[in-house]
Design an enzyme around this catalytic site. Structure first.
Site, PDB file in Angstrom:
ATOM      1  CG  ASP A  33      -4.193  87.884 -48.156  1.00 29.33           C
ATOM      2  OD1 ASP A  33      -5.174  88.212 -48.870  1.00 29.33           O
ATOM      3  OD2 ASP A  33      -4.580  87.319 -46.721  1.00 29.33           O
ATOM      4  CG  HIS A  36      -5.939  96.300 -51.206  1.00 27.89           C
ATOM      5  ND1 HIS A  36      -6.996  97.334 -51.100  1.00 27.89           N
ATOM      6  CD2 HIS A  36      -6.006  95.140 -50.183  1.00 27.89           C
ATOM      7  CE1 HIS A  36      -7.975  96.482 -49.949  1.00 27.89           C
ATOM      8  NE2 HIS A  36      -7.099  95.472 -49.507  1.00 27.89           N
TER       9      HIS A  36
HETATM   10  C1  SDX Z   1      -7.840  90.779 -49.547  1.00 22.62           C
HETATM   11  O1  SDX Z   1     -11.022  94.394 -50.135  1.00 22.62           O
HETATM   12  C2  SDX Z   1     -10.398  94.319 -49.284  1.00 22.62           C
HETATM   13  O2  SDX Z   1      -9.967  95.031 -48.130  1.00 22.62           O
HETATM   14  C3  SDX Z   1      -9.569  92.986 -49.086  1.00 22.62           C
HETATM   15  C4  SDX Z   1      -8.779  92.450 -48.036  1.00 22.62           C
HETATM   16  C5  SDX Z   1      -9.344  92.704 -46.743  1.00 22.62           C
HETATM   17  O3  SDX Z   1      -8.784  92.717 -45.684  1.00 22.62           O
HETATM   18  O4  SDX Z   1     -10.812  92.318 -46.627  1.00 22.62           O
HETATM   19  O5  SDX Z   1      -7.920  93.611 -47.650  1.00 22.62           O
HETATM   20  C6  SDX Z   1      -8.091  91.360 -48.190  1.00 22.62           C
HETATM   21  O6  SDX Z   1      -8.463  90.463 -50.273  1.00 22.62           O
HETATM   22  C7  SDX Z   1      -6.461  91.278 -50.144  1.00 22.62           C
HETATM   23  C8  SDX Z   1      -6.106  90.980 -51.394  1.00 22.62           C
HETATM   24  C9  SDX Z   1      -5.897  89.617 -51.609  1.00 22.62           C
HETATM   25  N1  SDX Z   1      -5.792  89.007 -53.211  1.00 22.62           N
HETATM   26  C10 SDX Z   1      -4.559  89.008 -53.487  1.00 22.62           C
HETATM   27  O7  SDX Z   1      -3.668  89.219 -53.224  1.00 22.62           O
HETATM   28  C11 SDX Z   1      -4.819  88.441 -55.102  1.00 22.62           C
HETATM   29  C12 SDX Z   1      -3.810  89.251 -56.040  1.00 22.62           C
HETATM   30  N2  SDX Z   1      -4.124  90.836 -56.209  1.00 22.62           N
HETATM   31  C13 SDX Z   1      -5.149  90.920 -57.234  1.00 22.62           C
HETATM   32  O8  SDX Z   1      -5.949  89.928 -57.778  1.00 22.62           O
HETATM   33  C14 SDX Z   1      -5.801  92.265 -57.263  1.00 22.62           C
HETATM   34  O9  SDX Z   1      -4.626  93.096 -56.926  1.00 22.62           O
HETATM   35  C15 SDX Z   1      -6.929  92.382 -56.256  1.00 22.62           C
HETATM   36  C16 SDX Z   1      -8.141  91.379 -56.597  1.00 22.62           C
HETATM   37  C17 SDX Z   1      -6.584  92.440 -54.807  1.00 22.62           C
HETATM   38  C18 SDX Z   1      -7.560  93.876 -56.536  1.00 22.62           C
HETATM   39  O10 SDX Z   1      -7.935  93.733 -57.776  1.00 22.62           O
HETATM   40  P1  SDX Z   1      -8.578  95.323 -58.486  1.00 22.62           P
HETATM   41  O11 SDX Z   1      -8.811  96.373 -57.509  1.00 22.62           O
HETATM   42  O12 SDX Z   1      -9.663  94.685 -59.336  1.00 22.62           O
HETATM   43  O13 SDX Z   1      -7.463  95.562 -59.566  1.00 22.62           O
HETATM   44  P2  SDX Z   1      -7.213  94.914 -61.033  1.00 22.62           P
HETATM   45  O14 SDX Z   1      -7.330  93.425 -61.077  1.00 22.62           O
HETATM   46  O15 SDX Z   1      -8.099  95.884 -61.837  1.00 22.62           O
HETATM   47  O16 SDX Z   1      -5.699  95.357 -61.204  1.00 22.62           O
HETATM   48  C19 SDX Z   1      -5.308  96.653 -62.055  1.00 22.62           C
HETATM   49  C20 SDX Z   1      -4.071  96.497 -62.710  1.00 22.62           C
HETATM   50  C21 SDX Z   1      -4.385  95.295 -63.990  1.00 22.62           C
HETATM   51  O17 SDX Z   1      -3.516  95.483 -64.745  1.00 22.62           O
HETATM   52  P3  SDX Z   1      -3.961  96.346 -66.175  1.00 22.62           P
HETATM   53  O18 SDX Z   1      -5.217  95.865 -66.797  1.00 22.62           O
HETATM   54  O19 SDX Z   1      -4.177  97.806 -65.643  1.00 22.62           O
HETATM   55  O20 SDX Z   1      -2.827  96.120 -67.288  1.00 22.62           O
HETATM   56  O21 SDX Z   1      -2.982  95.900 -62.076  1.00 22.62           O
HETATM   57  C22 SDX Z   1      -2.743  94.677 -62.343  1.00 22.62           C
HETATM   58  C23 SDX Z   1      -4.082  93.913 -62.979  1.00 22.62           C
HETATM   59  O22 SDX Z   1      -3.649  93.186 -64.028  1.00 22.62           O
HETATM   60  N3  SDX Z   1      -2.685  93.593 -61.245  1.00 22.62           N
HETATM   61  C24 SDX Z   1      -1.693  92.588 -60.995  1.00 22.62           C
HETATM   62  C25 SDX Z   1      -1.979  92.226 -59.584  1.00 22.62           C
HETATM   63  N4  SDX Z   1      -2.984  92.819 -59.097  1.00 22.62           N
HETATM   64  C26 SDX Z   1      -3.716  93.708 -59.944  1.00 22.62           C
HETATM   65  N5  SDX Z   1      -0.830  92.188 -61.663  1.00 22.62           N
HETATM   66  C27 SDX Z   1      -0.274  91.130 -61.098  1.00 22.62           C
HETATM   67  N6  SDX Z   1      -0.163  90.649 -59.985  1.00 22.62           N
HETATM   68  C28 SDX Z   1      -0.998  91.041 -59.160  1.00 22.62           C
HETATM   69  N7  SDX Z   1      -1.201  90.593 -57.855  1.00 22.62           N
END
Ligand code: SDX
Length: 420
Positions: free
Chosen positions: A355, A298
């Protein structure tokens, strides 16, 4: 509080600080470009506050979520979704009389103009429900063009429920079930989804209560992607229907609301693949794979998403109450345990989000997987509306128009086609 100081090209600039009611500090850079000629650059807006808001407070470090000051844990157990609608949109929990009036008006506005069915039936039955909902929301506005804001707000909230049910019935090849004027919001939705046309409603109270809690948990989440989209579109003075339609579009993305559908598909894939959790956790850590652990991570929560905690507990209650068992819930629990003990997730502070468990409950309630994100929108419509209305009433209201840093070609002359 002293000002923030910035030195640019040897010149010192000061910018005032803004402190919120929970001690959050913002640097007010409204005059940054005018005084320095420079703009702030923050791709994805992870460090940028777009507004000052009194609706929802999130403390991502400590897993805190409150609507208008009330903790989500109390709201989820003690009030109904209609009470949360009133709280988010009009600022306070309603008294008995207001709740009765709100419930009756929502039931009245759940009856839609027959013409909307012709728009719906123009879609292929294979269309994704979120694409249908986004288009139908804009279409809905064409049937009710002259409402005042309060009427529009209630028509959008009630209409989202009816449209969601109509979409389900249309895709299943079933006749539509019209709303009842005597049911609460969650029960009326279930009646329109699973009722029998022309027959009296017969809604299971346990299921209605579970839906009501899911709607509360999804109702608002401050400046998330879809709420910010709704604000952005509304800032151009586009209609509420058009703004909510845009919010639905943003929510449909798999990185946002679309994740709940992807979580279920991921859990099913793990089960079909023999339940090899380590393999999928390994894929999620492998940068060369585009696989992510859906439902994990998140932008704001760097601790448990409080909604995931509540939903994780509710999943057991709902399955037990319905006398159901779901092997995907066992896979989800084991996956959560493996991930939370893995250095990759621990280091990046990746926890289950809203989710991760919601899909398990929707499945137990027999909501089709591709309708999961519609369920998210059904709850979130009230939050989008609250955010849209706050933006419109903000004394600092202006159209949202971010700047950029241009990195393209410098000026050059157009060559004749023979020289390209
Ligand atoms: C919702 O914003 C809100 O409030 C949203 C929400 C709401 O109520 O409206 O809470 C609802 O959208 C919840 C999120 C649902 N999405 C997912 O579950 C999809 C999987 N999650 C990710 O794609 C990610 O965690 C996000 C999109 C939720 C957040 O993305 P960020 O903040 O841009 O984080 P990032 O992509 O920069 O990740 C930081 C690191 C990265 O690794 P490094 O580059 O540091 O090596 O964490 C890793 C990412 O690769 N990472 C994950 C991961 N989420 C982040 N690696 C594996 N699996 C994951 N799920």
């Amino acid at each position: 509080m002293s000002n923030a100081k910035l030195t640019l090209d040897g010149t010192d600039h000061e910018f005032p600080l803004v402190e919120g009611s929970e001690g959050e500090v913002g640097i007010d850079i409204a005059k940054l470009r005018g005084t320095t000629g420079a703009v702030a650059l923050d791709p994805g807006y992870g460090n940028t506050g777009s507004c000052q808001s009194a609706i929802t407070f999130i403390d991502g470090e400590n897993g805190v979520l409150r609507y208008r000051g009330y903790p989500i844990e109390q709201l989820a157990e003690q009030v109904t979704f209609e009470e949360v609608i009133n709280l988010l949109v009009w600022g306070e929990l309603p008294d008995e009389a207001r709740l009765k009036e709100l419930r009756a008006t929502l039931a009245e506005y759940a009856v839609l103009d027959e013409g909307i069915k012709k728009v719906l039936e123009g879609f292929p039955k294979t269309a994704h429900p979120m694409a249908m909902l986004s288009s139908l929301m804009t279409a809905l506005g064409t049937f009710y063009p002259d409402g005042d804001t309060e009427e529009e707000i209630l028509r959008v909230i009630a209409g989202t429920s009816t449209l969601a049910a109509y979409i389900y019935r249309y895709k299943q090849g079933l006749d539509y079930v019209e709303p009842s004027k005597d049911l609460d919001f969650a029960s009326n939705f279930l009646h329109m989804m699973y009722g029998t046309p022309g027959e009296e409603p017969d809604v299971d109270e346990t299921i209605a209560k579970a839906i009501d809690k899911l709607l509360i948990l999804h109702a608002d989440h401050e400046q998330n992607c879809s709420a910010s989209t709704t604000r952005m579109v509304g800032s151009a003075m586009a209609s509420l229907y058009a703004s909510i339609s845009a919010g639905v579009g943003a929510l449909s993305g798999p990185l946002h609301g679309g994740a709940n559908q992807k979580v279920l598909e991921m859990l099913q894939a793990i089960q079909d693949d023999g339940g090899d959790l380590e393999k999928y956790v390994g894929l999620a850590k492998d940068k060369s794979s585009d696989f992510r652990l859906m439902g994990f991570g998140h932008r704001v929560y760097k601790n448990f998403d409080p909604r995931a905690k509540i939903l994780g507990a509710s999943a057991d209650d709902v399955l037990t109450a319905l006398g159901k068992d779901d092997p995907l819930l066992d896979i989800a629990r084991k996956l959560e345990k493996v991930a939370l003990e893995d250095e990759f997730f621990v280091k990046r502070r990746l926890y289950p989000n809203v989710d991760f468990y919601s899909g398990i409950i929707y499945r137990a309630l027999e909501i089709p997987t591709e309708m999961f994100t519609v369920m998210f929108a059904l709850g979130r419509a009230s939050g989008w509306i609250a955010q849209w209305q706050e933006m419109r009433n903000d004394p600092a209201f202006r159209i949202h128009r971010p700047r950029q840093i241009y990195i393209g070609e410098n000026e050059r002359d157009v060559p004749p086609i023979s020289e390209r």
